[in-house]
Design a protein around this motif. Structure first.
Motif, PDB file in Angstrom:
ATOM      1  N   GLY A 281       0.646  -1.133  -0.021  1.00  0.00           N
ATOM      2  CA  GLY A 281      -0.046  -0.499   0.234  1.00  0.00           C
ATOM      3  C   GLY A 281       1.146   1.166   0.240  1.00  0.00           C
ATOM      4  O   GLY A 281       1.959   1.137  -0.050  1.00  0.00           O
ATOM      5  N   ALA A 282       0.272   2.448   0.123  1.00  0.00           N
ATOM      6  CA  ALA A 282       1.189   3.879  -0.214  1.00  0.00           C
ATOM      7  C   ALA A 282       1.540   3.432   1.440  1.00  0.00           C
ATOM      8  O   ALA A 282       1.255   4.228   1.930  1.00  0.00           O
ATOM      9  N   PRO A 283       2.780   4.225   1.052  1.00  0.00           N
ATOM     10  CA  PRO A 283       3.982   4.572   2.345  1.00  0.00           C
ATOM     11  C   PRO A 283       2.939   5.549   3.790  1.00  0.00           C
ATOM     12  O   PRO A 283       3.094   5.026   4.757  1.00  0.00           O
ATOM     13  N   ALA A 284       2.825   6.573   3.302  1.00  0.00           N
ATOM     14  CA  ALA A 284       1.974   7.987   3.677  1.00  0.00           C
ATOM     15  C   ALA A 284       0.944   6.845   4.790  1.00  0.00           C
ATOM     16  O   ALA A 284       1.048   6.659   6.138  1.00  0.00           O
ATOM     17  N   GLU A 285       0.151   6.018   3.730  1.00  0.00           N
ATOM     18  CA  GLU A 285      -0.971   5.771   4.837  1.00  0.00           C
ATOM     19  C   GLU A 285      -0.513   4.527   5.909  1.00  0.00           C
ATOM     20  O   GLU A 285      -1.130   4.616   7.052  1.00  0.00           O
ATOM     21  N   LEU A 286       0.923   3.306   5.063  1.00  0.00           N
ATOM     22  CA  LEU A 286       0.610   2.909   5.934  1.00  0.00           C
ATOM     23  C   LEU A 286       1.161   3.428   6.946  1.00  0.00           C
ATOM     24  O   LEU A 286       1.014   3.145   8.310  1.00  0.00           O
ATOM     25  N   LEU A 287       2.006   4.606   7.145  1.00  0.00           N
ATOM     26  CA  LEU A 287       2.925   4.720   8.310  1.00  0.00           C
ATOM     27  C   LEU A 287       2.091   5.948   8.769  1.00  0.00           C
ATOM     28  O   LEU A 287       1.672   5.655  10.653  1.00  0.00           O
ATOM     29  N   ILE A 288       0.841   6.351   9.066  1.00  0.00           N
ATOM     30  CA  ILE A 288      -0.225   7.134   9.397  1.00  0.00           C
ATOM     31  C   ILE A 288      -0.908   6.184  10.463  1.00  0.00           C
ATOM     32  O   ILE A 288      -1.406   6.218  11.182  1.00  0.00           O
ATOM     33  N   GLN A 289      -1.616   4.954   9.295  1.00  0.00           N
ATOM     34  CA  GLN A 289      -2.207   4.301  10.055  1.00  0.00           C
ATOM     35  C   GLN A 289      -1.247   3.288  11.393  1.00  0.00           C
ATOM     36  O   GLN A 289      -1.983   3.573  12.730  1.00  0.00           O
ATOM     37  N   LEU A 290       0.096   2.761  11.458  1.00  0.00           N
ATOM     38  CA  LEU A 290       0.766   2.412  11.809  1.00  0.00           C
ATOM     39  C   LEU A 290       0.784   3.185  12.826  1.00  0.00           C
ATOM     40  O   LEU A 290       0.940   2.765  14.575  1.00  0.00           O
TER      41      LEU A 290
END
Ligand SMILES: Nc1ncnc2c1ncn2[C@@H]1O[C@H](COP(=O)(O)OP(=O)(O)OP(=O)(O)O)[C@@H](O)[C@H]1O
Ligand SMILES: [Mg+2]
Length: 146
Positions: A90-99
């Motif tokens: 998935g898109a990295p920014a979304e992954l990092l924000i969700q994490l």
């Protein structure tokens, strides 16, 4: 202290820029004997190309990213025991924000740049989205040589 960095999150796109940010992330985690979460979002398969390896599917990309993170843990992170390695598609920014939300991160560490060759770019798009939308403070590492 109220603001110990007990959970530190850092993304990597396997560039030297991101490894510089990772050095700070490790240091911050060590200071609080906290957990360091290192994540890679598999989104553009060409990010994972090396001289010899050709990644054709997201499953292959995920496998290769896991290997690269494990190697990074041994080499750049000195095997820091309280490390979690995360790979997701998935898109990295979304992954990092969700994490950051899910893991209740105290800080997200990011480099300003990654794979883009645009030297005048102040901020890459991943970095910008993290700064705008992370639920916690963001530690931004600018590469002075870039
Ligand atoms: N796929 C990824 N997975 C995890 N973290 C990433 C990923 N891509 C970028 N990052 C993180 O974000 C930082 C900034 O990269 P960013 O993608 O914003 O810049 P860029 O690649 O130069 O520009 P752009 O992607 O907008 O063309 C990287 O140094 C890295 O820490
Ligand atoms: Mg990028």
């Amino acid at each position: 202290m109220a603001h110990d960095f007990k959970t530190v999150l850092c993304g990597t796109d396997f560039t030297e820029h991101s490894y510089k940010a990772l050095d700070y992330a490790l240091r911050l985690a060590q200071l609080a004997q906290g957990v360091l979460i290192v994540a890679h979002g598999v989104h553009v398969l060409s990010d994972l190309f090396t001289g010899t390896e050709h990644v054709r599917t997201f499953a292959e990309g995920t496998r290769l990213a896991r290997e690269k993170l494990a190697e990074l843990h041994r080499t750049r992170l000195g095997g820091y025991a309280k490390t979690e390695l995360v790979v997701d598609i998935g898109a990295p920014a979304e992954l990092l924000i969700q994490l950051a939300r899910d893991k209740n991160a105290d800080v997200v560490v990011t480099a300003t740049r990654g794979r883009s060759e645009l030297v005048d770019l102040l901020l890459g798009s991943t970095a910008e989205k993290i700064i705008r939308h992370a639920p916690c403070p963001v530690f931004v590492v600018r590469d002075a040589t870039a």
